[in-house]
Design an enzyme around this catalytic site. Structure first.
Site, PDB file in Angstrom:
ATOM      1  N   HIS A 248       2.878  -5.456  11.713  1.00 35.81           N
ATOM      2  CA  HIS A 248       2.429  -4.124  11.323  1.00 35.81           C
ATOM      3  C   HIS A 248       1.479  -3.631  12.397  1.00 35.81           C
ATOM      4  O   HIS A 248       0.577  -4.366  12.813  1.00 35.81           O
ATOM      5  CB  HIS A 248       1.732  -4.161   9.963  1.00 35.81           C
ATOM      6  CG  HIS A 248       1.597  -2.808   9.342  1.00 35.81           C
ATOM      7  ND1 HIS A 248       0.767  -1.836   9.861  1.00 35.81           N
ATOM      8  CD2 HIS A 248       2.213  -2.251   8.273  1.00 35.81           C
ATOM      9  CE1 HIS A 248       0.874  -0.739   9.117  1.00 35.81           C
ATOM     10  NE2 HIS A 248       1.744  -0.966   8.157  1.00 35.81           N
TER      11      HIS A 248
ATOM     12  N   GLY B 164       4.032   2.326  -0.276  1.00 34.08           N
ATOM     13  CA  GLY B 164       4.845   2.702  -1.420  1.00 34.08           C
ATOM     14  C   GLY B 164       6.273   2.222  -1.340  1.00 34.08           C
ATOM     15  O   GLY B 164       6.590   1.256  -0.641  1.00 34.08           O
TER      16      GLY B 164
ATOM     17  N   ARG C 115      12.884  -3.826   9.813  1.00 32.50           N
ATOM     18  CA  ARG C 115      12.854  -3.167   8.502  1.00 32.50           C
ATOM     19  C   ARG C 115      12.220  -1.785   8.594  1.00 32.50           C
ATOM     20  O   ARG C 115      11.165  -1.608   9.205  1.00 32.50           O
ATOM     21  CB  ARG C 115      12.046  -4.009   7.525  1.00 32.50           C
ATOM     22  CG  ARG C 115      11.833  -3.348   6.177  1.00 32.50           C
ATOM     23  CD  ARG C 115      11.057  -4.262   5.260  1.00 32.50           C
ATOM     24  NE  ARG C 115       9.698  -4.408   5.707  1.00 32.50           N
ATOM     25  CZ  ARG C 115       8.646  -3.806   5.152  1.00 32.50           C
ATOM     26  NH1 ARG C 115       8.819  -2.984   4.135  1.00 32.50           N
ATOM     27  NH2 ARG C 115       7.438  -4.016   5.607  1.00 32.50           N
TER      28      ARG C 115
ATOM     29  N   ARG D 153       8.133   0.844  13.531  1.00 31.05           N
ATOM     30  CA  ARG D 153       7.029  -0.102  13.724  1.00 31.05           C
ATOM     31  C   ARG D 153       7.116  -0.973  14.952  1.00 31.05           C
ATOM     32  O   ARG D 153       6.101  -1.299  15.555  1.00 31.05           O
ATOM     33  CB  ARG D 153       7.028  -1.055  12.538  1.00 31.05           C
ATOM     34  CG  ARG D 153       6.093  -0.605  11.534  1.00 31.05           C
ATOM     35  CD  ARG D 153       6.090  -1.509  10.381  1.00 31.05           C
ATOM     36  NE  ARG D 153       5.717  -0.649   9.287  1.00 31.05           N
ATOM     37  CZ  ARG D 153       5.705  -0.990   8.043  1.00 31.05           C
ATOM     38  NH1 ARG D 153       6.066  -2.200   7.700  1.00 31.05           N
ATOM     39  NH2 ARG D 153       5.350  -0.139   7.131  1.00 31.05           N
TER      40      ARG D 153
ATOM     41  N   GLN E 249       0.831  -1.220   0.000  1.00 29.10           N
ATOM     42  CA  GLN E 249       0.000   0.000   0.000  1.00 29.10           C
ATOM     43  C   GLN E 249       0.857   1.258   0.000  1.00 29.10           C
ATOM     44  O   GLN E 249       0.835   2.055  -0.932  1.00 29.10           O
ATOM     45  CB  GLN E 249      -0.900   0.008   1.238  1.00 29.10           C
ATOM     46  CG  GLN E 249      -2.017  -0.990   1.200  1.00 29.10           C
ATOM     47  CD  GLN E 249      -3.032  -0.762   2.324  1.00 29.10           C
ATOM     48  OE1 GLN E 249      -2.888   0.145   3.143  1.00 29.10           O
ATOM     49  NE2 GLN E 249      -4.058  -1.584   2.365  1.00 29.10           N
TER      50      GLN E 249
ATOM     51  N   HIS F 230       3.497  -9.238   9.480  1.00 28.85           N
ATOM     52  CA  HIS F 230       3.521  -8.472   8.233  1.00 28.85           C
ATOM     53  C   HIS F 230       4.725  -8.794   7.353  1.00 28.85           C
ATOM     54  O   HIS F 230       4.598  -8.898   6.146  1.00 28.85           O
ATOM     55  CB  HIS F 230       3.531  -6.992   8.603  1.00 28.85           C
ATOM     56  CG  HIS F 230       3.522  -6.053   7.445  1.00 28.85           C
ATOM     57  ND1 HIS F 230       2.474  -5.983   6.562  1.00 28.85           N
ATOM     58  CD2 HIS F 230       4.434  -5.125   7.024  1.00 28.85           C
ATOM     59  CE1 HIS F 230       2.725  -5.053   5.643  1.00 28.85           C
ATOM     60  NE2 HIS F 230       3.920  -4.536   5.895  1.00 28.85           N
TER      61      HIS F 230
ATOM     62  N   GLU G 170       6.440   7.733   6.401  1.00 31.16           N
ATOM     63  CA  GLU G 170       6.017   6.605   7.247  1.00 31.16           C
ATOM     64  C   GLU G 170       6.948   6.516   8.438  1.00 31.16           C
ATOM     65  O   GLU G 170       7.958   7.225   8.515  1.00 31.16           O
ATOM     66  CB  GLU G 170       6.035   5.297   6.432  1.00 31.16           C
ATOM     67  CG  GLU G 170       4.970   5.281   5.344  1.00 31.16           C
ATOM     68  CD  GLU G 170       4.981   4.028   4.483  1.00 31.16           C
ATOM     69  OE1 GLU G 170       5.724   3.088   4.785  1.00 31.16           O
ATOM     70  OE2 GLU G 170       4.237   4.015   3.496  1.00 31.16           O
TER      71      GLU G 170
END
Ligand code: FAD
Ligand code: SIN
Length: 532
Positions: free
Chosen positions: A243, A49, A387, A291, A47, A352, A115
């Site tokens: 996620h 990008g 990540r 995250r 989603q 995720h 993000e």
């Protein structure tokens, strides 16, 4: 079947590589195999990008490198991070040249999103369906290459090595070689061998090992399990990224709908059951902390308040801009009665992304000769212990490019191995009930979610190990006596992957990045990868 370049997987990693080797070697045959439809991939669901340093007035390679290293919490391979960030821009340009459309401002500059963990706006996107646009572009481009054959509904069972020629192969065997793969052709229901000079593994992630995941059904870690069985090197499997914001829909099993982090990048705020914007209690970067921090904070709030979700509050965002940037999320929320202008979105963390995987070097080479790996199934050293958002599509393109360069230089020196025996299915019979497989799968997902989730401890890991031993034993017995099916093979692969996650988690006697063990809340001084 014989093919020069065999590609297992039709996501961004497999297709990028296939296009490049096909163009560089027009007289060679390239075969791409997928276990379902060609576009059913993790890639299609991306989603937010793809991260890239496109706005050099505000951004720089060093900022993107630093953000990646901070998220990776000490375990990134620094030269690899530099390679991906610097070469990534050229790969993005290539994708655009192949026809990918990224959102732009009226003056033509890219609309760059933000993000968690990114210090600048650097996420190129196609509304909130970036992956769909990339998959579309690549599949279109593949059609124009005559020397690429796409074989769908073809399940790869195992990588062929010296083991299949009757030699003893162990972890310490030098020069294990890959000669191709055995596949279950789901169209003919026959097991076939595909002999290849060079094979690229691009089988994606393993989110399906958990009960709640953003990954589609294909993400069962087959590639990692196959390489482990073939005695290749696997690393850092404990680093499973959850996620923070999957849509909470009671009763939905299999794949949870993602609410991209870009929504928080555009101003949405997380709130607990009392309506408190709790992230400021956990990190000064609040809702845009990396995250692992946000997912743990949500997990903690859910446990404190005894709820199964928290809320994502988009009510203060400009409604017109929300619909323009996130039409897919808007439509999904409306379809289940959530109007983001008035209602908050219930969200909870879901498995995720797998940061670890098949260990590769800077050219995508695995520890097995003539076998490359790229994309989510690979562990290149980019992500370390966590990540950075939107770095995986970038990594896949960079490493598929590097694998292509290396493979093309090698291909003329290789020949087909003509001595590969047929698959031996002697003594196996058709299953008369599926319940033994489906029930074991449920047990596996439950135990992984309950004992090996966002927060771990030694007792939970030991318990997971014991349960896995039993599931392993029972599934191996089934495998010995039943004719193989995708369901049985996926279960077997997922048990292997779960074992690798638990084993690696047990080996890491510290908390770092995505791995948090309450028995070792601190960090070790020694930086090391867990290699199995
Ligand atoms: P995939 O795209 O998953 O492709 C795997 C392929 O392997 C499939 O074709 C499958 O059929 C094939 N395969 C697997 N096993 C077998 C087998 N046994 N036999 C035959 N074929 C097999 N990353 C970002 O950078 N930015 C984002 O915005 C982003 N958003 C995401 C949103 C969601 C909902 C998800 C799930 C992931 C997101 N990610 C994002 C992560 C990213 O999408 C994936 O890491 C990436 O697409 C993986 O690409 P891949 O080519 O390695 O594998
Ligand atoms: C997202 O859009 O939030 C997912 C991005 C990613 O996984 O990199």
């Amino acid at each position: 079947m014989q093919t020069d370049f065999l590609v297992i997987g039709s996501g961004i990693a497999g297709l990028t590589y296939a296009l490049k080797v096909a163009e560089a070697c027009p007289d060679k045959k390239v075969t791409v195999i997928t276990k379902t439809k060609s576009d059913e991939t993790n890639t299609k669901y991306a989603q937010g990008g793809i991260a890239g340093v496109m706005d050099t007035d505000h951004d720089s390679f060093s900022k993107h490198i630093d953000d990646t290293l901070i998220a990776g919490d000490g375990l990134c391979n620094v030269p690899v991070v530099e390679i991906v960030v610097k070469e990534g821009v050229d790969r993005i340009e290539e994708l655009i040249a192949w026809g990918a459309q990224f959102d732009r401002e009226p003056e033509g500059d890219f609309k760059l999103g933000k993000e968690g963990g990114h210090s600048e706006n650097r996420i190129l996107h196609h509304k909130d369906v970036t992956g769909r646009e990339m998959e579309r572009t690549l599949l279109e481009a593949i059609k124009s290459r005559r020397n690429i054959e796409m074989v769908n509904h073809c399940f790869v069972l195992d990588i062929i090595t010296q083991h299949h020629l009757g030699y003893l192969v162990t972890k310490s065997t030098p020069d294990i070689e890959c000669y191709g793969v055995y596949v279950l052709n789901l169209t003919t229901n026959k097991i076939e061998k595909i002999v290849a000079k060079i094979t690229l593994l691009a089988t994606g992630g393993n989110g399906q090992v958990y009960r709640s995941t953003t990954n589609p059904a294909i993400a069962t870690g087959d590639g990692v399990a196959m390489v482990y069985r073939a005695k290749g090197r696997i690393e850092n499997m404990e680093f499973i990224q959850f996620h923070p914001t999957a849509l909470y829909e009671p009763g939905v099993r299999g794949q949870s709908f993602l609410i991209t982090e870009a929504v928080r990048g555009d101003g949405a705020i997380l709130r607990n059951a009392s309506g408190e914007a709790f992230m400021e209690r956990y990190d000064k970067r609040k809702d845009l902390a990396p995250r692992d921090i946000v997912a743990r904070a949500i997990d903690s709030e859910m446990k404190i308040n005894g709820t199964e979700f928290v809320y994502l509050d988009c009510r203060d965002m400009d409604p017109g801009k929300f619909v323009e940037h996130f039409p897919n999320i808007h439509a999904k929320c409306l379809s289940i009665g959530i109007d983001t202008r008035k209602d908050m979105i219930p969200v909870s963390p879901a498995a995720h992304y797998s940061c670890g995987g098949v260990k590769t070097d800077e050219w995508g080479r695995t520890s097995i000769k003539n076998l490359y790996a790229s994309g989510e199934c690979a562990s290149t050293g980019l992500h370390g212990a966590n990540r950075l958002a939107s770095n995986s599509l970038l990594e896949a393109m960079v490493f598929s490019h590097r694998s292509y360069i290396d493979a093309v230089a090698l291909i003329e020196s290789l020949s087909f191995n003509e001595r590969i025996p047929d698959w031996n299915a002697e003594g196996t019979t058709a299953p008369h009930e599926m319940i033994l497989i489906t029930q074991s799968l449920k047990e596996l997902k439950l135990l992984m979610s309950d004992y090996v989730g966002i927060v771990r401890n030694n007792e939970r890991l030991q318990r997971a190990n014991r349960r896995l031993d039993l599931l392993h034993e029972e599934t191996e017995q089934l495998y010995q006596r039943l004719i193989v099916s995708p369901q049985l093979c996926e279960l077997r692969n997922m048990i292997t992957v779960a074992y690798l996650i638990v084993k690696s988690a047990e080996l890491r006697k510290e908390s770092r990045g995505l791995h948090y063990n309450t028995d070792y809340p601190g960090r070790s001084e020694i930086l090391q990868n867990t290699i199995l």
